[in-house]
Design a protein around this motif. Structure first.
Motif, short mmCIF file in Angstrom:
data_model
loop_
_atom_site.label_atom_id
_atom_site.label_comp_id
_atom_site.label_asym_id
_atom_site.label_seq_id
_atom_site.Cartn_x
_atom_site.Cartn_y
_atom_site.Cartn_z
N PHE A 214 34.55 -6.02 -16.09
CA PHE A 214 34.91 -5.48 -14.98
C PHE A 214 36.26 -4.82 -15.03
O PHE A 214 36.31 -3.61 -14.06
CB PHE A 214 34.47 -6.38 -13.68
CG PHE A 214 33.33 -6.68 -13.36
CD1 PHE A 214 32.72 -5.73 -12.46
CD2 PHE A 214 32.71 -7.59 -13.80
CE1 PHE A 214 31.16 -5.88 -12.08
CE2 PHE A 214 31.26 -7.81 -13.15
CZ PHE A 214 30.66 -7.15 -12.52
N THR A 215 37.13 -5.24 -15.66
CA THR A 215 38.57 -4.65 -15.68
C THR A 215 38.44 -3.17 -16.07
O THR A 215 38.98 -2.13 -15.43
CB THR A 215 39.62 -5.42 -16.41
OG1 THR A 215 39.68 -6.74 -15.42
CG2 THR A 215 41.00 -4.50 -16.47
N PRO A 216 38.01 -2.85 -17.33
CA PRO A 216 37.82 -1.45 -17.75
C PRO A 216 37.10 -0.69 -16.88
O PRO A 216 37.40 0.53 -16.85
CB PRO A 216 37.54 -1.54 -19.12
CG PRO A 216 36.80 -2.89 -19.24
CD PRO A 216 37.44 -3.88 -18.35
N MET A 217 36.06 -1.33 -16.13
CA MET A 217 35.12 -0.22 -15.44
C MET A 217 35.88 0.22 -14.05
O MET A 217 35.82 1.08 -13.73
CB MET A 217 33.91 -1.37 -14.92
CG MET A 217 32.92 -1.51 -16.34
SD MET A 217 31.75 -2.53 -15.71
CE MET A 217 30.77 -2.88 -17.11
N ILE A 218 36.44 -0.92 -13.55
CA ILE A 218 37.47 -0.70 -12.23
C ILE A 218 38.42 0.26 -12.62
O ILE A 218 38.61 1.15 -11.89
CB ILE A 218 37.78 -2.07 -11.65
CG1 ILE A 218 36.63 -2.65 -11.10
CG2 ILE A 218 38.74 -1.71 -10.64
CD1 ILE A 218 36.90 -4.31 -10.63
N ASP A 219 39.23 -0.09 -13.62
CA ASP A 219 40.42 0.96 -14.13
C ASP A 219 39.81 2.37 -14.37
O ASP A 219 40.61 3.37 -14.08
CB ASP A 219 40.91 0.19 -15.35
CG ASP A 219 41.81 -0.88 -15.07
OD1 ASP A 219 42.11 -1.37 -13.94
OD2 ASP A 219 42.18 -1.79 -15.97
N THR A 220 39.04 2.44 -15.07
CA THR A 220 38.29 3.71 -15.27
C THR A 220 37.93 4.50 -13.96
O THR A 220 38.27 5.58 -13.94
CB THR A 220 37.17 3.73 -16.45
OG1 THR A 220 37.37 2.93 -17.63
CG2 THR A 220 36.63 5.08 -16.56
N LEU A 221 37.10 3.89 -13.20
CA LEU A 221 36.56 4.38 -11.71
C LEU A 221 37.82 4.88 -11.18
O LEU A 221 37.82 5.57 -10.50
CB LEU A 221 35.77 3.40 -11.26
CG LEU A 221 35.16 4.04 -9.96
CD1 LEU A 221 34.15 5.19 -10.26
CD2 LEU A 221 34.26 2.94 -9.19
N ARG A 222 38.97 3.80 -11.10
CA ARG A 222 40.02 4.15 -10.26
C ARG A 222 40.78 5.42 -10.76
O ARG A 222 41.06 6.28 -9.98
CB ARG A 222 40.93 3.04 -10.30
CG ARG A 222 42.23 2.96 -9.34
CD ARG A 222 43.14 1.79 -9.56
NE ARG A 222 42.47 0.69 -9.09
CZ ARG A 222 42.42 -0.68 -9.46
NH1 ARG A 222 42.73 -0.90 -10.60
NH2 ARG A 222 41.75 -1.70 -8.67
#
Length: 262
Positions: A214-222
């Motif tokens: 979830f961290t890279p997913m959220i960071d990328t979306l952000r």
């Protein structure tokens, strides 16, 4: 007709079935949308002032809204995916899938219909949640490329989490179990960069947060929504989505085929 044409036709029929269920039983969709909306309101208005001031360069609630909104969108995708596990388990335990197996249809269309239905349900949920965030004052700075990247990532996550929940639902054996086993998809975002930067966490917890999907997913979306470059996070986010999709698809097909053979 070719095999591909028949499969597409049958998948469209199964999608129609899923859409009828959504129209006739809207309470589950409402609940799945309400959960991320309530979390957004809670964190922005109860914790936002303090937590926003603690962000690097942050200055209060508005900054925290910008920080947390992408995480809530990801949680929306995960939340809707949970319903897929419930739907497929309900079909399996009520004997509907056994009836479909007796029909001259593409057997994969049963699973594909659930995936397509989840895509529609997720799209509706994301529009509602993003609309609430915009009403609260969230203003993404994304350009056309950023929006395209954000939509692409949300699509990849939806497909990945939906196939994962299909796998869990087929393996559950009951609707009650299917409603509980995917709950980690809602809990893991709290142990990521979704709500606070990982470098503010204790060392051990920070390591877990930085090395879970979830961290890279959220960071990328952000980053996409902020109009900035996601850097290496984008590659990790896409890789996680592909890995989850391939592994879950293979597992779901295997369980579905094994049950059909039995």
């Amino acid at each position: 007709m070719s095999t591909m044409t028949l499969a597409a036709r049958d998948s469209a029929t199964m999608l129609g079935r899923q859409l009828k269920h959504l129209r006739r039983y809207p309470s589950l969709t409402i609940m799945l949308i309400a959960q991320p909306v309530l979390l957004l309101l809670l964190f922005v208005y109860v914790f936002g002032g303090t937590m926003g001031a603690g962000l690097p360069g942050g200055d209060g609630r508005a900054d925290y809204l910008d920080y947390i909104s992408p995480a809530i969108l990801v949680m929306t995708v995960a939340s809707v995916a949970l319903s897929t596990a419930i739907h497929i388990a309900k079909d399996a335990t009520e004997g509907i899938i056994d009836r479909f197996r007796t029909l001259p249809i593409a057997k994969a269309s049963v699973l594909t219909g659930h995936v397509l239905g989840a895509l529609v349900q997720t799209a509706v949920a994301l529009v509602v949640v993003l609309g609430v965030a915009l009403l609260l004052g969230y203003r993404p700075d994304a350009g056309p490329g950023g929006w395209l990247g954000a939509l692409g990532l949300l699509l990849l996550m939806t497909v990945a989490f939906t196939w994962l929940c299909l796998l869990l639902g087929l393996a559950a054996g009951s609707v009650e179990t299917a409603s509980n086993t995917p709950m980690f998809l809602v809990l893991l975002p709290f142990l990521s960069s979704g709500f606070v930067p990982t470098d503010t966490m204790p060392a051990g917890l920070a390591w877990v947060a930085e090395n879970q999907p979830f961290t890279p997913m959220i960071d990328t979306l952000r980053a996409c929504l902020a109009g900035t470059s996601p850097g290496d996070a984008a590659g990790w986010a896409v890789s996680w989505c592909v890995l989850i999709t391939v592994a879950s698809y293979a597992g779901a097909r295997r369980l579905f085929t094994a049950a059909r053979a039995g």
